[in-house]
Scaffold this active site. Structure first.
Site, short mmCIF file in Angstrom:
data_model
loop_
_atom_site.label_atom_id
_atom_site.label_comp_id
_atom_site.label_asym_id
_atom_site.label_seq_id
_atom_site.Cartn_x
_atom_site.Cartn_y
_atom_site.Cartn_z
N CYS A 94 0.83 -1.21 0.00
CA CYS A 94 0.00 0.00 0.00
C CYS A 94 0.87 1.26 0.00
CB CYS A 94 -0.98 -0.04 1.17
SG CYS A 94 -2.27 1.21 1.05
N HIS A 225 -3.74 -5.33 0.90
CA HIS A 225 -3.07 -5.61 2.17
C HIS A 225 -3.05 -7.10 2.48
CE1 HIS A 225 -2.59 -1.50 3.84
NE2 HIS A 225 -3.64 -1.21 3.09
N GLU A 227 -1.36 -8.52 4.73
CA GLU A 227 -1.26 -8.71 6.19
C GLU A 227 -2.63 -8.63 6.86
OE1 GLU A 227 -0.75 -5.97 4.68
OE2 GLU A 227 -1.24 -4.23 5.94
#
Lengths: 268, 83
Positions: A94, A225, A227
């Site tokens: 990002c 994302h 994660e």
């Protein structure tokens, strides 16, 4: 032991969950502020991997990622360029992707730190926070995606205002494709490319581009994302099902696992 | 050394969708104004020390390319005058 540096800056906000995902993959992770690196209190080269996490570094002033990128360039630009040229992995998620583009490390066609691409404001003119479908293009050299089968459709969330990937010249897109640098494209649920259709392509990106790597495959940047999609309980439907406590991995996991396995097999 | 004032404008290149400009246009149309197009840019004002106007312009041009604009997507214009 695989050592990974997750770099923070004022305004990063995904550093802890990124570190957690990397630790889950077996790495030893330090989350360190940019100022420490800039003051040479930390040696970048003692880390196998550099990760630039998501967030809103320096309040997104001037352009998302611009200030963080120019600060790194001004103080440790040569070091970063050498780190990348030695094939040491760098992951930008990002805001981290925006920084790698501003630094010219992606697409990484020149041995300089001049931008060759841009992440412009979304065509929707707003912040896009939603789950998207990603189609893995099968980039052979990309060390972050070796555990992902070509053509796989992955789900991850995006959360950004400036994610519209653009290249400087018309011929740059074919260069990106023929180099095998195209890693993720925004897709429809069945895996066909979104072809710009909103909200599947959430930001108006050229050729539905969501993530690219450098020609070596050792630097990866993506707007979604991973994660935030490591465990199945992070998926949107988990709120309505009984997944709590389940240790099943979700679609972001292989990015971290592939990279750590690569380091384990090749470097550490 | 003399001081100069630079007024810098940063615009998304022509041909790229300026979504914020489009939103502004539509809102003004809603209010009944016959706006046919709108674009939104950013203005910076810098005070710079330089030996002369030409040197100030050279530095401003450089810093636009290095930080204020991403030349891949942005165009920039500036005016320099004695401060």
């Amino acid at each position: 032991m695989i050592r990974i540096l997750v770099l923070r800056a004022p305004g990063t906000n995904c550093d802890e969950e990124t570190a957690r995902a990397l630790r889950e993959a077996g790495a030893c992770v330090d989350v360190i502020h940019t100022n420490k690196l800039v003051k040479r209190e930390v040696d970048l080269f003692q880390y196998h991997v550099l990760v630039l996490p998501g967030g809103f570094s320096y309040g997104d002033r001037v352009r998302a990622g611009a200030i963080w990128a120019k600060k790194l360039r001004a103080h440790i630009g040569d070091m970063l360029l050498r780190y990348a040229e030695e094939g040491r992995p760098i992951l930008g998620i990002c805001n981290g992707f925006q920084v790698l583009v501003e630094l010219g490390l992606l697409p990484g066609w020149e041995s300089s730190l001049e931008p060759q691409a841009a992440l412009a404001p979304n065509t929707s003119a707003r912040f896009e926070a939603r789950w998207v479908y990603l189609r893995y293009e099968g980039s052979e050299r990309c060390i972050f995606t070796r555990d992902i089968p070509r053509g796989a459709v992955l789900r991850m969330p995006v959360a950004h205002s400036e994610g519209r990937f653009l290249l400087a010249h018309d011929e740059d897109l074919s260069r990106l494709i023929s180099n095998g640098q195209l890693v993720f494209r925004y897709a429809l649920p069945d895996g066909r490319p979104a072809e710009g259709a909103y909200p599947f392509n959430p930001n108006g990106s050229l050729f539905d581009i969501a993530g690219i790597c450098n020609p070596k495959g050792t630097v990866l940047g993506l707007m979604p994302h991973p994660e935030r999609a490591v465990y199945s309980w992070q998926l949107p439907e988990s709120a309505s099902s009984n997944l709590e406590g389940a240790s099943v991995y979700a679609d972001g996991w292989p990015i971290f696992a592939s990279m750590v396995r690569y380091i384990d097999e090749n470097i550490a | 050394m003399p001081l100069f004032k630079a007024r810098i404008e940063i615009w998304l290149k022509e041909g790229l969708v300026d979504a914020e400009g489009q939103t502004v246009k539509e809102a003004l149309n809603d209010l009944g104004y016959p706006i046919m197009a709108a674009r939104v840019g950013k203005v910076y004002q810098l005070i710079i020390e330089a030996v002369d106007k030409k040197a100030a312009e050279k530095t401003i041009d450089e810093l636009c390319r290095r930080l204020l604009a991403n030349p891949v997507k942005d165009r920039y214009y500036f005016e320099v005058s004695r401060y």
